[in-house]
Design an enzyme around this catalytic site. Structure first.
Site, mmCIF file in Angstrom:
data_model
loop_
_atom_site.group_PDB
_atom_site.id
_atom_site.type_symbol
_atom_site.label_atom_id
_atom_site.label_comp_id
_atom_site.label_asym_id
_atom_site.label_seq_id
_atom_site.Cartn_x
_atom_site.Cartn_y
_atom_site.Cartn_z
ATOM 1 N N CYS A 134 12.404 20.496 -1.877
ATOM 2 C CA CYS A 134 12.689 19.547 -2.938
ATOM 3 C C CYS A 134 11.436 18.717 -3.190
ATOM 4 O O CYS A 134 10.751 18.306 -2.263
ATOM 5 C CB CYS A 134 13.837 18.597 -2.650
ATOM 6 S SG CYS A 134 15.418 19.401 -2.454
ATOM 7 N N ARG A 192 8.010 23.465 -3.774
ATOM 8 C CA ARG A 192 8.889 22.839 -2.774
ATOM 9 C C ARG A 192 10.365 23.174 -2.995
ATOM 10 O O ARG A 192 11.219 22.767 -2.215
ATOM 11 C CB ARG A 192 8.706 21.320 -2.820
ATOM 12 C CG ARG A 192 7.306 20.869 -2.461
ATOM 13 C CD ARG A 192 7.171 19.383 -2.622
ATOM 14 N NE ARG A 192 8.002 18.655 -1.695
ATOM 15 C CZ ARG A 192 7.598 18.163 -0.534
ATOM 16 N NH1 ARG A 192 6.347 18.314 -0.157
ATOM 17 N NH2 ARG A 192 8.423 17.500 0.252
ATOM 18 N N HIS A 218 11.462 51.470 23.628
ATOM 19 C CA HIS A 218 12.573 50.840 24.357
ATOM 20 C C HIS A 218 13.696 50.402 23.421
ATOM 21 O O HIS A 218 14.487 49.532 23.780
ATOM 22 C CB HIS A 218 12.061 49.639 25.160
ATOM 23 C CG HIS A 218 11.067 50.032 26.206
ATOM 24 N ND1 HIS A 218 11.402 50.797 27.298
ATOM 25 C CD2 HIS A 218 9.733 49.816 26.299
ATOM 26 C CE1 HIS A 218 10.315 51.015 28.030
ATOM 27 N NE2 HIS A 218 9.294 50.431 27.447
ATOM 28 N N LYS A 237 8.208 25.864 0.093
ATOM 29 C CA LYS A 237 7.147 25.465 1.030
ATOM 30 C C LYS A 237 7.501 24.084 1.589
ATOM 31 O O LYS A 237 8.261 23.352 0.978
ATOM 32 C CB LYS A 237 5.827 25.398 0.256
ATOM 33 C CG LYS A 237 4.621 25.846 1.071
ATOM 34 C CD LYS A 237 3.417 26.022 0.200
ATOM 35 C CE LYS A 237 2.192 26.352 0.997
ATOM 36 N NZ LYS A 237 2.195 27.707 1.565
ATOM 37 N N GLU A 258 9.152 38.272 3.366
ATOM 38 C CA GLU A 258 9.431 37.064 2.578
ATOM 39 C C GLU A 258 9.100 37.197 1.103
ATOM 40 O O GLU A 258 9.735 36.561 0.281
ATOM 41 C CB GLU A 258 8.764 35.819 3.184
ATOM 42 C CG GLU A 258 7.303 35.665 2.912
ATOM 43 C CD GLU A 258 6.723 34.390 3.461
ATOM 44 O OE1 GLU A 258 7.290 33.320 3.238
ATOM 45 O OE2 GLU A 258 5.667 34.457 4.115
ATOM 46 N N LYS A 272 5.162 38.321 6.238
ATOM 47 C CA LYS A 272 4.646 38.266 4.863
ATOM 48 C C LYS A 272 5.387 39.275 3.992
ATOM 49 O O LYS A 272 5.791 38.964 2.885
ATOM 50 C CB LYS A 272 3.153 38.577 4.917
ATOM 51 C CG LYS A 272 2.259 37.845 4.011
ATOM 52 C CD LYS A 272 1.837 36.458 4.405
ATOM 53 C CE LYS A 272 2.891 35.562 4.931
ATOM 54 N NZ LYS A 272 2.428 34.317 5.477
ATOM 55 N N TRP A 311 15.662 22.458 -3.826
ATOM 56 C CA TRP A 311 15.921 23.577 -2.919
ATOM 57 C C TRP A 311 17.248 23.222 -2.264
ATOM 58 O O TRP A 311 17.316 22.294 -1.464
ATOM 59 C CB TRP A 311 14.806 23.703 -1.888
ATOM 60 C CG TRP A 311 14.963 24.874 -0.971
ATOM 61 C CD1 TRP A 311 14.606 26.161 -1.209
ATOM 62 C CD2 TRP A 311 15.496 24.846 0.366
ATOM 63 N NE1 TRP A 311 14.895 26.947 -0.118
ATOM 64 C CE2 TRP A 311 15.442 26.169 0.862
ATOM 65 C CE3 TRP A 311 16.022 23.849 1.186
ATOM 66 C CZ2 TRP A 311 15.886 26.510 2.134
ATOM 67 C CZ3 TRP A 311 16.468 24.192 2.451
ATOM 68 C CH2 TRP A 311 16.396 25.515 2.913
ATOM 69 N N GLU A 316 2.876 38.568 11.887
ATOM 70 C CA GLU A 316 2.558 37.887 10.630
ATOM 71 C C GLU A 316 2.664 38.849 9.447
ATOM 72 O O GLU A 316 3.165 38.487 8.377
ATOM 73 C CB GLU A 316 1.153 37.256 10.738
ATOM 74 C CG GLU A 316 0.633 36.582 9.489
ATOM 75 C CD GLU A 316 1.534 35.472 8.934
ATOM 76 O OE1 GLU A 316 2.513 35.084 9.592
ATOM 77 O OE2 GLU A 316 1.261 35.028 7.806
ATOM 78 N N ASN A 329 15.011 13.790 -1.677
ATOM 79 C CA ASN A 329 14.528 14.935 -0.887
ATOM 80 C C ASN A 329 14.874 14.656 0.572
ATOM 81 O O ASN A 329 14.524 13.597 1.083
ATOM 82 C CB ASN A 329 13.000 15.061 -1.090
ATOM 83 C CG ASN A 329 12.323 15.896 -0.013
ATOM 84 O OD1 ASN A 329 11.195 15.611 0.365
ATOM 85 N ND2 ASN A 329 12.964 16.916 0.478
ATOM 86 N N GLY A 330 15.592 15.579 1.212
ATOM 87 C CA GLY A 330 15.964 15.374 2.616
ATOM 88 C C GLY A 330 17.419 15.744 2.808
ATOM 89 O O GLY A 330 18.012 16.449 1.984
HETATM 90 C C1 F6R Z 1 5.327 32.008 5.682
HETATM 91 C C2 F6R Z 1 5.399 30.570 5.534
HETATM 92 C C3 F6R Z 1 6.294 29.812 6.427
HETATM 93 C C4 F6R Z 1 5.548 28.593 6.989
HETATM 94 C C5 F6R Z 1 6.486 27.731 7.836
HETATM 95 C C6 F6R Z 1 5.744 26.566 8.470
HETATM 96 O O1 F6R Z 1 4.450 32.555 4.756
HETATM 97 O O2 F6R Z 1 4.732 30.008 4.709
HETATM 98 O O3 F6R Z 1 6.790 30.611 7.451
HETATM 99 O O4 F6R Z 1 4.485 29.064 7.747
HETATM 100 O O5 F6R Z 1 7.517 27.230 7.034
HETATM 101 O O6 F6R Z 1 5.159 25.758 7.513
HETATM 102 P P1 F6R Z 1 4.022 24.736 7.898
HETATM 103 O O7 F6R Z 1 2.845 25.528 8.342
HETATM 104 O O8 F6R Z 1 3.772 23.945 6.664
HETATM 105 O O9 F6R Z 1 4.554 23.908 9.028
#
Ligand code: F6R
Length: 587
Positions: free
Chosen positions: A2, A27, A482, A582, A466, A463, A72, A459, A96-97
């Site tokens: 948000c 966000r 296994h 994010k 997501e 990627k 969000w 990782e 937001n929260g």
């Molecule tokens: C994956 C991604 C998320 C963030 C996670 C932590 O591409 O972006 O998995 O890595 O939400 O976010 P930060 O690094 O901002 O704490």
């Protein structure tokens, strides 16, 4: 998670807030809304969908004060009704929260009243209306005193000039303009709008009018918060000819590595001091940040021979962790605002650990609680999926591990020096279109590697899933036999990362096991014999040879591009994957 934005001044509030929300859309992007004070009447528009859904609705919203929100969803599905702002009486609010006690508050104060939304936020507007006796700030302080959970709230009142904000947990930045002032969840919203900014502390309430900003603590005592130059610039928001932020940000990996490696020299002595006598290190973070911690664990144990663990922050904070005075906790977070990571860092501090923050956000919550801050100099990252920030985190963590091992900062910086060019080589030349096509058609994609390559495999898997929504798992290659091998058939793709010579043969065995079960395989490698062995039988991506420990910097770029290209083939929006946002500032 948000985004909120507020403006007061002589400009057109609706347009300024709308533009700010567009910049905060990373966000959250399931619904959006704006309220503007038009004379002494509040006009509100809100809609399901992205911020652009509001574009045609702002025509009649003339006024110099406005607040807005991009959502969000946490409580209540994405819908017009659940979109913010929420209004009651003379108030309009955005939040937001998460208000954890919203049902208790509803039952206690409004058992006979109807609510228009299913959100936890609407109760804030109702409470303000209930307690208002002509003074916005004191009504807001009283309401905040009742709220449990996290909040960044912006409030507009039809009977007051300007607007107010309050925060606990979630972040709020104040922007100081000339005869106009701003508030926003994050700095990109304020890029190019104001020269100076201040970050509010938990419990702060600020009253913004065109002529000034007054900040109070939770007891309504006036307080002063440090005002610093606004670090966000409009250039941060440019796509520079790239079709998506994700591609732009992958192309910025070399610069992120270079700036992070150079800036470490300024904090090395503080890291050394904080780490004196440390006999155990815990690296914590979420998602990609946790994955960079997997690499850090290997660095710290191998270089410094100090036991190290990588812990998911959301688990660490609830497991009553064993912390001694000689434990160091490295909290890794791009945004520095991730609730789980910040709370994990605060818990570690309260238990007596030294806390080192590794973050891309210099004014974040995490930087304000840590003993030492090691900057990741990736620059503003807008795509929801982390790319260049991962490279910056791995660079910073590598340098910290070498400091722990007693190596000089110069020698570490020299080892990293060739990597920006190596990564640039990948972003401009690597041909992985065929592999992206295989992944896009696959039933499931597995990312496999051993040792440091396993950290990257995790990782790569995150990627891909997501942003393309292709089901995917990251796995240690040796573990394949296994259990996971049962899933392998002609519909699956197994992507092997093989960069270390010592384990290359062992990992090649796993590739054979996949091929002999008719699974499709790809090998990303800088080991010539491995490339030769699998040409014609697997999709081979040859990457430049480099320092073994730092190979994640190179191989991760291939995996980022693979995820990006797969997402495009499947017609996904790589910058705004479904259901995600994010900066996860809620639990
Ligand atoms: C994956 C991604 C998320 C963030 C996670 C932590 O591409 O972006 O998995 O890595 O939400 O976010 P930060 O690094 O901002 O704490």
């Amino acid at each position: 998670m948000c985004g909120i934005m507020g403006y007061t001044g002589g400009g057109a509030a609706a347009k300024i807030v709308y533009d700010g929300l567009k910049r905060l859309e990373y966000r959250g992007y399931d619904s959006a809304g704006i309220s503007v004070l038009c004379g002494n009447e509040i006009k509100t528009v809100k809609r399901l969908g992205r911020v652009s859904a509001l574009g045609g609705l702002l025509g009649k919203m003339h006024g110099g004060t406005g607040i807005g929100h991009t959502r969000w969803a946490t409580h209540g599905k994405p819908s017009d009704e659940n979109a913010h702002p929420h209004n009651a009486g003379v108030f309009s609010i955005v939040h937001n929260g998460i208000i954890e006690n919203y049902s208790q508050l509803k039952a206690e104060y409004f058992s006979d009243e109807n609510f228009l939304s299913d959100t936890d936020s609407e109760v804030i507007a109702k409470l303000l209306d209930k307690f208002y006796d002509g003074d916005l700030t004191s009504a807001l302080a009283r309401v905040c005193g009742l709220l449990r959970g996290s909040y960044a709230i912006a409030v507009m009142c039809a009977k007051s000039d300007g607007f107010a904000v309050a925060k606990r947990g979630s972040s709020v930045v104040i922007g100081y303009g000339e005869n106009e002032n701003f508030a926003a969840s994050d700095l990109p919203a304020l890029a190019g709008l104001c020269k100076n900014v201040a970050v509010l502390n938990d419990g702060d309430i600020a009253l913004l009018t065109a002529n000034g900003v007054a900040i109070f603590d939770e007891n309504l005592q006036g307080v002063i918060r440090e005002i610093v130059p606004n670090p966000a610039t409009p250039a941060d928001l440019e796509l520079n000819g790239n079709p998506h932020y994700m591609l732009k940000e992958i192309r910025e990996v070399p610069a992120a590595i270079e700036r992070t490696r150079l800036s470490y020299a300024y904090v090395e002595s503080s890291v050394k001091k904080a780490m004196e006598g440390v006999d155990r290190v815990i690296i914590t973070g979420c998602g990609t940040a946790y994955n960079s911690g997997l690499a850090a664990k290997r660095y710290i144990e191998s270089f410094a021979r100090i036991p190290a663990e990588a812990e998911i922050a959301g688990e660490f904070r609830y497991k009553n962790p064993v912390i001694t005075p000689n434990t160091a906790v490295i909290a890794v977070s791009q945004s520095g605002e991730t609730a789980d990571t910040v709370e994990a860092a605060e818990l570690a501090l309260s238990l007596g650990a030294k806390v080192i923050a590794v973050t891309n956000s210099p004014y974040s919550r995490l930087t304000r609680c840590a003993d030492v801050v090691v900057p990741v100099e990736a620059g503003c990252e807008i795509c929801v999926a982390a790319t260049k920030s991962y490279s910056g985190q791995v660079t910073a963590l590598y340098m910290i591990a070498r400091t722990l091992a007693g190596s000089s900062v110069q020698s570490s910086a020299e080892i990293i020096a060739p990597f920006p060019a190596l990564c640039a080589q990948i972003t401009e030349s690597e041909d992985i279109d065929g592999l992206a096509d295989m992944c896009a058609r696959s039933y499931g994609t597995y990312f496999l590697g051993r040792d440091i390559d396993y950290a990257v495999a995790q990782e790569g898997s995150l990627k891909l899933k997501e942003i393309s929504y292709v089901p995917s798992e990251g796995y240690p290659a040796g573990e394949l036999k296994h259990g996971t091998l049962a899933l392998i058939d002609i519909r699956t793709v197994s992507v092997f990362i093989i960069t270390g010579k010592s384990l290359a043969g062992k990992c090649a065995n796993a590739v054979e096991q996949v091929l002999s079960r008719k699974g499709k395989a790809a090998v990303i490698t800088n080991v010539a014999e491995v490339a030769e062995r699998f040409k014609g039988r697997a999709y081979v991506v040859e990457i430049p040879s480099c320092d073994e420990w730092l190979s994640p910097l190179v191989s991760s770029v291939v995996l980022q591009l693979l995820a990006y290209k797969t997402a495009l083939l499947l017609d996904r929006d790589p910058d705004k994957p479904r259901n995600l946002a994010k900066s996860v500032t809620v639990e």
